[in-house]
Design a protein around this motif. Structure first.
Motif, PDB file in Angstrom:
ATOM      1  N   ASP A  34       5.401   7.033  -6.891  1.00  0.00           N
ATOM      2  CA  ASP A  34       5.326   8.473  -6.619  1.00  0.00           C
ATOM      3  C   ASP A  34       4.160   9.037  -7.429  1.00  0.00           C
ATOM      4  OD1 ASP A  34       5.646  11.140  -6.202  1.00  0.00           O
ATOM      5  OD2 ASP A  34       7.782  11.187  -6.674  1.00  0.00           O
ATOM      6  N   GLY A  35       3.013   9.250  -6.754  1.00  0.00           N
ATOM      7  CA  GLY A  35       1.753   9.509  -7.419  1.00  0.00           C
ATOM      8  C   GLY A  35       1.795  10.531  -8.541  1.00  0.00           C
ATOM      9  N   GLN A  36       2.071  11.789  -8.204  1.00  0.00           N
ATOM     10  CA  GLN A  36       1.997  12.849  -9.205  1.00  0.00           C
ATOM     11  C   GLN A  36       3.092  12.696 -10.254  1.00  0.00           C
ATOM     12  OE1 GLN A  36      -0.583  15.125  -9.273  1.00  0.00           O
ATOM     13  NE2 GLN A  36       0.274  15.430 -11.334  1.00  0.00           N
TER      14      GLN A  36
ATOM     15  N   SER B 291      -5.793   9.610 -12.123  1.00  0.00           N
ATOM     16  CA  SER B 291      -5.717  10.492 -10.953  1.00  0.00           C
ATOM     17  C   SER B 291      -4.636   9.981 -10.024  1.00  0.00           C
ATOM     18  CB  SER B 291      -7.062  10.549 -10.218  1.00  0.00           C
ATOM     19  OG  SER B 291      -7.434   9.266  -9.746  1.00  0.00           O
ATOM     20  N   ALA B 292      -3.978  10.918  -9.344  1.00  0.00           N
ATOM     21  CA  ALA B 292      -2.976  10.570  -8.335  1.00  0.00           C
ATOM     22  C   ALA B 292      -3.687  10.322  -7.008  1.00  0.00           C
ATOM     23  CB  ALA B 292      -1.945  11.688  -8.201  1.00  0.00           C
ATOM     24  N   GLU B 293      -3.312   9.251  -6.318  1.00  0.00           N
ATOM     25  CA  GLU B 293      -3.951   8.852  -5.072  1.00  0.00           C
ATOM     26  C   GLU B 293      -2.928   8.854  -3.951  1.00  0.00           C
ATOM     27  OE1 GLU B 293      -7.185   8.337  -4.878  1.00  0.00           O
ATOM     28  OE2 GLU B 293      -7.541   8.484  -7.043  1.00  0.00           O
ATOM     29  N   ASP B 294      -3.423   9.179  -2.741  1.00  0.00           N
ATOM     30  CA  ASP B 294      -2.533   9.213  -1.577  1.00  0.00           C
ATOM     31  C   ASP B 294      -2.243   7.831  -1.014  1.00  0.00           C
ATOM     32  OD1 ASP B 294      -2.421  11.974  -1.745  1.00  0.00           O
ATOM     33  OD2 ASP B 294      -4.172  12.246  -0.442  1.00  0.00           O
ATOM     34  N   ASP B 295      -3.204   6.932  -1.081  1.00  0.00           N
ATOM     35  CA  ASP B 295      -2.997   5.604  -0.497  1.00  0.00           C
ATOM     36  C   ASP B 295      -3.764   4.559  -1.305  1.00  0.00           C
ATOM     37  OD1 ASP B 295      -2.078   3.667   1.275  1.00  0.00           O
ATOM     38  OD2 ASP B 295      -3.828   3.856   2.567  1.00  0.00           O
TER      39      ASP B 295
ATOM     40  N   HIS C 256       0.862  -1.179   0.000  1.00  0.00           N
ATOM     41  CA  HIS C 256       0.000   0.000   0.000  1.00  0.00           C
ATOM     42  C   HIS C 256       0.895   1.225   0.000  1.00  0.00           C
ATOM     43  CE1 HIS C 256       0.547   1.472   4.188  1.00  0.00           C
ATOM     44  NE2 HIS C 256       0.844   0.200   4.413  1.00  0.00           N
ATOM     45  N   GLY C 257       0.346   2.312  -0.504  1.00  0.00           N
ATOM     46  CA  GLY C 257       1.089   3.550  -0.581  1.00  0.00           C
ATOM     47  C   GLY C 257       0.523   4.456  -1.651  1.00  0.00           C
ATOM     48  N   PRO C 258       1.160   5.615  -1.888  1.00  0.00           N
ATOM     49  CA  PRO C 258       0.677   6.533  -2.915  1.00  0.00           C
ATOM     50  C   PRO C 258       0.867   5.935  -4.299  1.00  0.00           C
ATOM     51  CG  PRO C 258       2.798   7.249  -2.090  1.00  0.00           C
ATOM     52  CD  PRO C 258       2.381   6.105  -1.223  1.00  0.00           C
TER      53      PRO C 258
ATOM     54  N   SER D 236       2.115   9.854 -12.565  1.00  0.00           N
ATOM     55  CA  SER D 236       1.045  10.253 -13.477  1.00  0.00           C
ATOM     56  C   SER D 236       1.581  11.103 -14.618  1.00  0.00           C
ATOM     57  CB  SER D 236      -0.039  11.017 -12.705  1.00  0.00           C
ATOM     58  OG  SER D 236      -1.014  11.522 -13.591  1.00  0.00           O
TER      59      SER D 236
END
Length: 304
Positions: free
Chosen positions: A243-245, A274-278, A151-153, A248
């Motif tokens: 690394d989400g953003q 979309s970028a997600e935090d978790d 789990h993670g961004p 993306s």
């Protein structure tokens, strides 16, 4: 005075009423004479001669009686045989049903045993990966192999068929895929999406909850997309941990991201990123472990 000779009065006979069926003479004739005259005469002659259709001689009567007795015997024997065979057939059918039930139960038990053994093997493989080398190295190996849940961004990417895909595409087929229905997402599209996410820095990926590993295969079976031989249905939700953003942005600017954008603009395939935090990704249901051997080269020889 001579009078006029008197004539007898003329009686007027009233006219008989007209039959309602007078206009249907043919139908009336058929109803009144249903039997042909020739048949009637023949029946009368046969009756006068005393021939009623029954045998007259003793031999004929005995033959008729024997035929009736034989027919009754055949019917009786057939009924008796059916009555005797019915329990046997019912018993054989019951035994066959019981045998099928026993074999089905045995097959179910074997399938359960296979599932338990697979789960045990997967658990042992995960445990071995956790305890191999240092803690950081073992964690990385477990994540990359798909042996452990992570789990993670990261990034959530949804890919879906075009709205009009169900009616069949009427435009030019995509030259790269060869499919005439251009509004459907194909296995080749999902392969490019997943490869683009790996190249953009994804550490773990799943499609519709199916965790991908380095040995996962995305294939097609008819109109269905298979991931490790398991069919998926649209929409296809791709989760990628990283690394989400940054992940993306890199994916959308990559060749595979641009390819997905072309599908959206040209053929109506629906996408959303979309970028997600978790994000939470499950472990792969089974992990295949392969051991690599170091390759040693002789001095003076390079690698090709």
């Amino acid at each position: 005075m001579c009078g006029m000779p008197q004539q007898p009065p003329i009686r007027s006979t009233p006219a008989r009423p007209r039959r309602p069926d007078a206009s249907m003479s043919l139908l009336t004739n058929v109803m009144d004479h249903s039997l042909d005259d020739g048949y009637a005469e023949a029946a009368a002659r046969k009756k006068a001669a005393g021939d009623g259709g029954m045998p007259k001689t003793l031999r004929a009567k005995l033959g008729l009686a024997a035929g009736l007795v034989l027919a009754a015997l055949v019917v009786t024997v057939g009924a008796a045989q059916a009555r005797v065979a019915a329990p046997v057939v019912a018993k054989e059918r019951e035994e066959l049903v019981d045998r099928i039930d026993r074999e089905t139960e045995a097959a179910d038990e074997l399938e359960d045993a296979v599932d338990e053994l697979r789960a045990d093997v997967s658990a042992r493989q995960r445990e071995a990966l956790k305890h191999s080398g240092g803690s950081a190295e073992s964690d990385l190996v477990g994540i990359l192999s798909g042996a452990v849940a992570v789990h993670g961004p990261g990034v959530k990417l949804v890919v879906n068929d075009a709205k009009e895909a169900g009616t069949g595409g009427d435009g030019d087929p995509r030259g790269a895929s060869g499919f005439s229905d251009t509004g459907r997402v194909r296995d080749r599209d999902m392969q490019r999406v997943v490869n683009g996410l790996w190249e953009s820095g994804a550490e773990a990926i799943s499609i519709n909850g199916q965790r991908l590993t380095a040995l996962s295969a995305i294939r097609a079976a008819g109109d269905a997309i298979l991931v490790d031989n398991k069919p998926l249905v649209p929409p296809y939700t791709v989760l990628a941990v990283g690394d989400g953003q940054r992940l993306s942005t890199r994916f959308q600017n990559s060749a595979d991201g641009i390819y997905l954008n072309v599908l959206q603009e040209s053929y109506g395939i629906r996408t959303g990123i979309s970028a997600e935090d978790d994000l939470r990704l499950p472990a792969a249901p089974s992990v295949t472990v392969r051991t690599a051997q170091p390759s040693t080269e002789k001095s003076g020889k390079g690698t090709s």
